[in-house]
Design a protein around this motif. Structure first.
Motif, PDB file in Angstrom:
ATOM      1  N   VAL A 194      -5.563   6.278  -5.909  1.00  0.00           N
ATOM      2  CA  VAL A 194      -4.739   6.027  -4.723  1.00  0.00           C
ATOM      3  C   VAL A 194      -3.343   6.552  -5.050  1.00  0.00           C
ATOM      4  O   VAL A 194      -2.448   5.810  -5.455  1.00  0.00           O
ATOM      5  N   THR A 232     -12.032   7.390   2.275  1.00  0.00           N
ATOM      6  CA  THR A 232     -12.096   6.540   1.090  1.00  0.00           C
ATOM      7  C   THR A 232     -10.688   6.119   0.699  1.00  0.00           C
ATOM      8  O   THR A 232      -9.697   6.754   1.075  1.00  0.00           O
ATOM      9  N   HIS A 233     -10.602   5.055  -0.070  1.00  0.00           N
ATOM     10  CA  HIS A 233      -9.306   4.597  -0.557  1.00  0.00           C
ATOM     11  C   HIS A 233      -8.827   5.519  -1.679  1.00  0.00           C
ATOM     12  O   HIS A 233      -7.722   6.066  -1.636  1.00  0.00           O
ATOM     13  N   GLU A 234      -9.647   5.710  -2.679  1.00  0.00           N
ATOM     14  CA  GLU A 234      -9.326   6.637  -3.765  1.00  0.00           C
ATOM     15  C   GLU A 234      -9.734   8.048  -3.367  1.00  0.00           C
ATOM     16  O   GLU A 234     -10.847   8.265  -2.875  1.00  0.00           O
ATOM     17  N   GLY A 246      -5.887   6.896   0.213  1.00  0.00           N
ATOM     18  CA  GLY A 246      -6.011   6.189   1.476  1.00  0.00           C
ATOM     19  C   GLY A 246      -5.052   5.021   1.598  1.00  0.00           C
ATOM     20  O   GLY A 246      -4.500   4.528   0.618  1.00  0.00           O
ATOM     21  N   ASP A 287      -7.544  -0.453   1.698  1.00  0.00           N
ATOM     22  CA  ASP A 287      -8.405  -0.735   0.558  1.00  0.00           C
ATOM     23  C   ASP A 287      -9.824  -1.099   0.986  1.00  0.00           C
ATOM     24  O   ASP A 287     -10.737  -1.111   0.169  1.00  0.00           O
ATOM     25  N   ASN A 288     -10.018  -1.369   2.278  1.00  0.00           N
ATOM     26  CA  ASN A 288     -11.348  -1.646   2.810  1.00  0.00           C
ATOM     27  C   ASN A 288     -11.736  -0.601   3.853  1.00  0.00           C
ATOM     28  O   ASN A 288     -12.387  -0.895   4.858  1.00  0.00           O
ATOM     29  N   ALA A 289     -11.330   0.661   3.601  1.00  0.00           N
ATOM     30  CA  ALA A 289     -11.523   1.731   4.573  1.00  0.00           C
ATOM     31  C   ALA A 289     -12.983   1.944   4.942  1.00  0.00           C
ATOM     32  O   ALA A 289     -13.302   2.291   6.089  1.00  0.00           O
ATOM     33  N   THR A 300       0.800  -1.219   0.000  1.00  0.00           N
ATOM     34  CA  THR A 300       0.000   0.000   0.000  1.00  0.00           C
ATOM     35  C   THR A 300       0.838   1.277   0.000  1.00  0.00           C
ATOM     36  O   THR A 300       0.283   2.362   0.050  1.00  0.00           O
TER      37      THR A 300
END
Length: 571
Positions: A433, A401-403, A388, A391-393, A63
Motif C-alpha cells: 500500500v 486490491t488494497h496492495e 488502494g 483495506d476491504n476493497a 489510509t
C-alpha cells in the motif's frame, strides 16, 4: 528523427485538444531490462515501519500517509532519508511511539538511524515533509506536515534540528498534506506552500458504508475542503501567510500534491496543486505578489472529459525535449494517471492515452510520482507509487486490491511511455500500500535510486543497478544572490549533436515528499557536456563549457564549478 517524431507527437496532441480526439500511439512494453531494481532497505539499515493506527472507526487519515524526503542534512555530499510516521487517534501509547525516522547516509548504501540526536519530535498524526535552507545559512531545514500541528525545524549545523515553529509563524493545526519551498518573489529567500486537505477531526468523523453497509473509509467530499497556505519568507526567520492577498485562499480544494515550476519561462516560479475530487490548480505568478489561477484555461484542471479527478501526487518536468515542463497527476483506478503536455503559450494537452500512460495506469490507485532518468539515456522516465484506499476493497469491487504493484514507465525519448517494471527486477513485483515516493542517487554512482513509504508497512529502498550504466552528471546548485540551495534554477545542458536537456531545481513534489535537490543528467554515450547554462532565480546566468561526465559538480552562482567529485567513489 527525434525532432521530426517529436513534432508529429506535439501536432497530434494539439489536434486532440481542438477536436476532442485521441492519437492512439500505444508503445509496446520493453522486452529487456535497462536496469535492475532491488529492495535493499533491510540490509541498508532502513528498518522503518509506518504506524497507520488503523481502527474500525475508519478515520480518513489512517489510509493517507506517509511521506519521505531525501535531503543532505549534514552537508557531507550523501543524501539522507527522512520517513514521516503516522500515529493513532485512539491509542496514546501508539501515537507517542510513532516517531519520524531520520537515516544518515554512511556513504556505502548503508544508513544509521540518527533520529535520537536530531530532535525531530512527534506532533499530531504525521503526513509529509519538505526540506530546504530557508534561512540561507548553508544547512537544509525541515518542515513536517500533520493532522495536528505542522512544525518547522531549523538545522543547527551540528547534526540536530531546533523546533522554531512558534517564532517562525508556520504552525497550522488542522490537516495538511504536501509542502514545497520556492522563491515566489525572487528576493533570495525561500517561501513555503502547504496544501491542506479536509476539516476532518475525531469528533466529526463520518460513517460511510458499502452496499452491504460494511464500513469503509469515506470520500473527502463528506468533509469541507480547506484553503491552502502560502507563507512568504520575511528574511528574518519569520514567515507571513500571504495566501489571501496572493489569491491562493480564494480557491478551496482538497489539496494533496504540490510542485513549483516556471511553466511559461517568464522568470517567475508558478505553483501546481493536485486536488482530490476537485479541479486542480495552476497558479500563474504575475510577479507582483499575486497569482492568477489558470488551471481550466490552460487545460490542466481536469481530465479530457472535463471532469475533476482524484488528484493525489504530481510532478513537472520536460519529457520530450522541447524545454517546456509537462505535468503528471496520479489519480484513482479507472481514471488513469493524467499526463499533460506543455504546448507553450500557457496551454497544455491531455496526452494520457496517446502517450501510453493511460493504459498502463488505469487499473491502479496512484500516489507518489516522479519524473527521473533511471537508465541514463537523457530522457525522463516515470515512476509511480500505487496502493488502494480501502483495506476491504475486495468486498465491493473485484477489480481493485488494497496492495498494488508500483510502476516504472520507460520514455522512448518522444514522450511515449511503456511499462518497464516487469523486466526491471523483483522490486517492481512487490505489492504494498504505497504512498510517498522520492528519487535520488543515494550511492552517488550516477543512477537514481528510489525510496517508497508504505502505509502501515515497512519502507522500501530500491537500489538501481544499471548493467550498462552510461554516463551521467549530478549538479548541486549553490546560490549567492539567489537562495542558497538554488531552488528554482533552470539548468540546460548540451551533449552530442542533438541532445539538449533541461531540468529545474525543486524542493517538494510527488506526494507528501521530496526528491534529492541535486539535478541528475543522464548522458548516454556522451563523455562530456559541451555546454551547461544555469539560469538562476532573478535572472543571472552562469555558462560552463566542456564539462567531463561522471562527476558530482558543485556550481556556485557567479563562480561556476567549485568542486568535482567522481561518481562511484564511496566515502
Amino acid at each position: 528523427m527525434r525532432d521530426r517524431r517529436q513534432g508529429q507527437w506535439l501536432a497530434c496532441a494539439a489536434v486532440s485538444v481542438l477536436a476532442g480526439t485521441l492519437c492512439l500511439t500505444l508503445p509496446g512494453a520493453p522486452q529487456e531490462a535497462r536496469a535492475h531494481f532491488r529492495d535493499v532497505a533491510a540490509e541498508a539499515g532502513v528498518g522503518f515501519l509506518h504506524e497507520s493506527g488503523a481502527t474500525a472507526e475508519k478515520f480518513l487519515p489512517e489510509t493517507m500517509g506517509g511521506g519521505v524526503v531525501l535531503f543532505d542534512y549534514d552537508n557531507d555530499g550523501w543524501p539522507d532519508i527522512l520517513l514521516v510516521n503516522g500515529g493513532s487517534f485512539l491509542d496514546p501509547e501508539a501515537a507517542a511511539g510513532a516517531g519520524h525516522r531520520l537515516y544518515r547516509n554512511n556513504g556505502d548504501l548503508t544508513f544509521t538511524d540518527a533520529t535520537t540526536t536530531a530532535g525531530i519530535a512527534v506532533s499530531g498524526y504525521g503526513m509529509g515533509a519538505c526540506a530546504a535552507d530557508y534561512d540561507n545559512d548553508g544547512w537544509q531545514d525541515l518542515y513536517v506536515t500533520s493532522v495536528g500541528l505542522n512544525r518547522l525545524y531549523r538545522n543547527d549545523g551540528s547534526g540536530g534540528f531546533v523546533d522554531v515553529t512558534r517564532e517562525s509563524g508556520t504552525g497550522y493545526s488542522l490537516w495538511s498534506a504536501s509542502c514545497a519551498f520556492g522563491d515566489i518573489d525572487n528576493d533570495g529567500d525561500l517561501d513555503l506552500y502547504v496544501t491542506n486537505y479536509t476539516d476532518f477531526s475525531v469528533e466529526n468523523n463520518k460513517y460511510c458504508g458499502d452496499l452491504d453497509d460494511v464500513r469503509v473509509y469515506c470520500s473527502p467530499i463528506v468533509y469541507n475542503p480547506l484553503p491552502d497556505i502560502l507563507y512568504r519568507n520575511n528574511g528574518d526567520g519569520t514567515f507571513t501567510d500571504v495566501a489571501g492577498q496572493a489569491g491562493i485562499s480564494a480557491r478551496d480544494g482538497y489539496g494533496l500534491g504540490v510542485v513549483f515550476s516556471d511553466f511559461d519561462g517568464d522568470g517567475w516560479i508558478d505553483i501546481y496543486v493536485a486536488n482530490d475530487g476537485q479541479l486542480n490548480f495552476l497558479f500563474h505568478n504575475t510577479g507582483s505578489g499575486v497569482f492568477e489561477e489558470r488551471g481550466l484555461q490552460s487545460g490542466v484542471a481536469a481530465g479530457s472529459d472535463g471532469q475533476p479527478q482524484a488528484g493525489m501526487g504530481t510532478d513537472m518536468a520536460d519529457i520530450n525535449g522541447d524545454g517546456l515542463p509537462d505535468v503528471i497527476v496520479t489519480n484513482l483506478d479507472r481514471e488513469a494517471h493524467t499526463l499533460y503536455a506543455n504546448l507553450g503559450r500557457g496551454l497544455f494537452a491531455d496526452v494520457t492515452f496517446e502517450s501510453g500512460v493511460g493504459g498502463a495506469t488505469l487499473p491502479f490507485v496512484g500516489f507518489g510520482t516522479a519524473f527521473f532518468d533511471y537508465d541514463n539515456d537523457s530522457d525522463l522516465d516515470l515512476v509511480i507509487a500505487n496502493g488502494g484506499i480501502f483495506d476491504n476493497a475486495g468486498r465491493f469491487r473485484d477489480t481493485t486490491t488494497h496492495e498494488q504493484r508500483n510502476l516504472l514507465l520507460e520514455n522512448d525519448g518522444e514522450g511515449n511511455f511503456a511499462d518497464a517494471g516487469p523486466v526491471s527486477g523483483a522490486a517492481f513485483a512487490l505489492e504494498k500500500v504505497s504512498r510517498g515516493l522520492a528519487v535520488g542517487d543515494l550511492d552517488n554512482d550516477g543512477d537514481p535510486d528510489i525510496v517508497i513509504a508504505n502505509n502501515g508497512q515497512t519502507a522500501d529502498l530500491l537500489r538501481n543497478d544499471l548493467p550498462n550504466r552510461g554516463n551521467a552528471l549530478l549538479i548541486r546548485t549553490v546560490g549567492t544572490r539567489s537562495n542558497r540551495d538554488g531552488i528554482g534554477a533552470r539548468v540546460k545542458l548540451w551533449a552530442g549533436d542533438e541532445t539538449v536537456i533541461v531540468r529545474e531545481v525543486k524542493a517538494g513534489s510527488s506526494y507528501l515528499g521530496q526528491n534529492d535537490l541535486r539535478v541528475h543528467f543522464g548522458l548516454g554515450r556522451a563523455s562530456r557536456a559541451e555546454r551547461i547554462e544555469v539560469s538562476w532565480p532573478g535572472g543571472a546566468i552562469d555558462v560552463l563549457e566542456n564539462v567531463d561526465a561522471n562527476f558530482v559538480l558543485t556550481v556556485v552562482e557567479g563562480a561556476g564549478i567549485t568542486n568535482r567529485t567522481p561518481l562511484g567513489r564511496s566515502r
